[in-house]
Design a protein around this motif. Structure first.
Motif, PDB file in Angstrom:
ATOM      1  N   MET A  68     -22.234 -50.516 -67.206  1.00  0.00           N
ATOM      2  CA  MET A  68     -23.338 -49.629 -67.555  1.00  0.00           C
ATOM      3  C   MET A  68     -24.544 -50.396 -68.083  1.00  0.00           C
ATOM      4  O   MET A  68     -25.695 -50.044 -67.820  1.00  0.00           O
ATOM      5  CB  MET A  68     -22.875 -48.608 -68.593  1.00  0.00           C
ATOM      6  CG  MET A  68     -21.938 -47.557 -68.051  1.00  0.00           C
ATOM      7  SD  MET A  68     -21.557 -46.293 -69.288  1.00  0.00           S
ATOM      8  CE  MET A  68     -20.448 -45.234 -68.358  1.00  0.00           C
ATOM      9  N   LEU A  69     -24.292 -51.459 -68.849  1.00  0.00           N
ATOM     10  CA  LEU A  69     -25.383 -52.214 -69.450  1.00  0.00           C
ATOM     11  C   LEU A  69     -25.977 -53.247 -68.502  1.00  0.00           C
ATOM     12  O   LEU A  69     -27.197 -53.443 -68.468  1.00  0.00           O
ATOM     13  CB  LEU A  69     -24.897 -52.910 -70.727  1.00  0.00           C
ATOM     14  CG  LEU A  69     -24.503 -51.988 -71.893  1.00  0.00           C
ATOM     15  CD1 LEU A  69     -23.969 -52.806 -73.056  1.00  0.00           C
ATOM     16  CD2 LEU A  69     -25.696 -51.144 -72.338  1.00  0.00           C
ATOM     17  N   GLN A 122     -17.419 -46.684 -65.350  1.00  0.00           N
ATOM     18  CA  GLN A 122     -17.331 -46.262 -66.738  1.00  0.00           C
ATOM     19  C   GLN A 122     -17.241 -47.424 -67.724  1.00  0.00           C
ATOM     20  O   GLN A 122     -17.354 -47.212 -68.930  1.00  0.00           O
ATOM     21  CB  GLN A 122     -16.125 -45.339 -66.924  1.00  0.00           C
ATOM     22  CG  GLN A 122     -14.790 -45.983 -66.594  1.00  0.00           C
ATOM     23  CD  GLN A 122     -13.650 -44.979 -66.729  1.00  0.00           C
ATOM     24  OE1 GLN A 122     -13.691 -44.116 -67.582  1.00  0.00           O
ATOM     25  NE2 GLN A 122     -12.636 -45.098 -65.885  1.00  0.00           N
ATOM     26  N   SER A 123     -17.056 -48.641 -67.228  1.00  0.00           N
ATOM     27  CA  SER A 123     -17.031 -49.796 -68.117  1.00  0.00           C
ATOM     28  C   SER A 123     -18.401 -49.976 -68.782  1.00  0.00           C
ATOM     29  O   SER A 123     -19.440 -49.907 -68.119  1.00  0.00           O
ATOM     30  CB  SER A 123     -16.651 -51.057 -67.337  1.00  0.00           C
ATOM     31  OG  SER A 123     -16.906 -52.213 -68.095  1.00  0.00           O
ATOM     32  N   ILE A 124     -18.387 -50.231 -70.084  1.00  0.00           N
ATOM     33  CA  ILE A 124     -19.641 -50.412 -70.813  1.00  0.00           C
ATOM     34  C   ILE A 124     -20.404 -51.624 -70.292  1.00  0.00           C
ATOM     35  O   ILE A 124     -21.643 -51.647 -70.281  1.00  0.00           O
ATOM     36  CB  ILE A 124     -19.373 -50.531 -72.337  1.00  0.00           C
ATOM     37  CG1 ILE A 124     -20.682 -50.492 -73.112  1.00  0.00           C
ATOM     38  CG2 ILE A 124     -18.573 -51.789 -72.629  1.00  0.00           C
ATOM     39  CD1 ILE A 124     -21.414 -49.193 -73.040  1.00  0.00           C
ATOM     40  N   THR A 125     -19.670 -52.636 -69.829  1.00  0.00           N
ATOM     41  CA  THR A 125     -20.316 -53.837 -69.283  1.00  0.00           C
ATOM     42  C   THR A 125     -21.105 -53.504 -68.026  1.00  0.00           C
ATOM     43  O   THR A 125     -22.243 -53.943 -67.839  1.00  0.00           O
ATOM     44  CB  THR A 125     -19.261 -54.909 -68.959  1.00  0.00           C
ATOM     45  OG1 THR A 125     -18.501 -55.189 -70.134  1.00  0.00           O
ATOM     46  CG2 THR A 125     -19.925 -56.181 -68.454  1.00  0.00           C
TER      47      THR A 125
END
Length: 302
Positions: free
Chosen positions: A264-265, A259-262
């Motif tokens: 995910m990207l 779930q970390s945006i890092t």
């Protein structure tokens, strides 16, 4: 004067009934296979379920095996779908996670359908005070938002596979009860039911041997559609940290670990694999449910 051959007549009648049942079965199969999405969904579900059952044979890793030197490794020949933040093989965890997610879905829906069918049958057949008590309780439970009810119950009891199955079974039977009640209300006044009552057949026998088999079509469709909903609910609870707890894999807690945006990207393969599998599985159950609804509905022509 020659006597009529009753045995021969009965044999011809039984053969006619058998041929009619065989014809109805073939009609339902043809109607199901005319729905291409339902057929595709059924094939994909068979593949997913088979892969889950054969998980130890399809991967050389264990779902708890960690290799911190290869954490967040991209897909490769060594790790087909890459690795997660602990260096665990995502493909392996998907297969073993499918076992948990599908187990929760199938067993909890089986329990919910059993409870809902029994209570709905009693309410629809007997009516009166029995119907009023059961349906008012159903209305009270349905007035509570399901996600809040699930979160409350899971918070009270420690999360686990067995407790999740029990919670989903005890909170998911109300829709089935309403459906079965409606079917029984329409069937209890049919001629075959009145004939059974006339010859003194017991109520329980009439309910479960006479009426229930004629109401199985909607129940089967409801069960198929409910499995997808339970898989989604389990994934949501696990994503929130209230469902299956690591290191035991489920599709929901695999998403929680991504779930970390890092991640995910920069490490798209970590959330993509479990997210796509949840989407595909739920869609397949819905497609199969739609196909079964068309196949079991006598009002829909071939």
């Amino acid at each position: 004067m020659a006597q009529p051959n009753l045995a021969s007549g009965n044999q011809i009648e039984l053969q006619g009934l058998s041929a009619k049942a065989d014809t109805l079965g073939k009609i339902m199969v043809r109607k199901f296979f005319k729905n291409k999405l339902a057929v595709i969904g059924a094939i994909l579900l068979i593949i997913i379920i088979t892969a889950a059952l054969c998980a130890p044979l399809l991967t050389p890793y264990h779902y708890e095996t960690q290799n911190l030197l290869k954490r967040l490794a991209p897909p490769s020949s060594e790790h087909l779908l890459g690795t997660d933040t602990f260096g665990r093989d995502i493909y392996t965890r998907l297969l073993f996670g499918a076992r948990i997610s599908l187990l929760v879905g199938f067993v909890s829906v089986l329990g919910a359908i059993t409870i809902g069918t029994a209570l709905g049958a009693l309410a629809g057949y007997f009516g009166g005070i029995v119907d009023a008590m059961i349906m008012r309780f159903v209305d009270i439970v349905l007035s509570i938002p399901q996600i809040f009810l699930l979160i409350t119950l899971v918070t009270i009891f420690n999360p686990g596979v067995d407790k999740l199955i029990l919670i989903f079974a005890l909170t998911g039977w109300m829709g089935t009860a309403r459906l079965v009640r409606g079917e029984f209300l329409s069937l209890r006044s049919r001629e075959f039911v009145l004939a059974s009552k006339t010859i003194g057949t017991r109520s329980m026998t009439i309910i479960f041997r006479e009426i229930l088999p004629n109401a199985m079509g909607p129940i089967i469709v409801a069960a198929t559609l409910s499995i997808g909903n339970v898989i989604l609910a389990e994934s949501a609870l696990s994503y929130l940290g209230l469902g299956i707890m690591p290191p035991t894999p489920s599709w929901g807690n695999m998403l929680q670990g991504a779930q970390s945006i890092t991640i995910m990207l920069n490490n798209w393969w970590v959330p993509t694999a479990p997210g796509l599998l949840i989407l595909i599985t739920v869609l397949c159950f819905n497609f199969v449910g739609d196909g079964l609804r068309d196949a079991l509905d006598p009002k829909i022509n071939e």
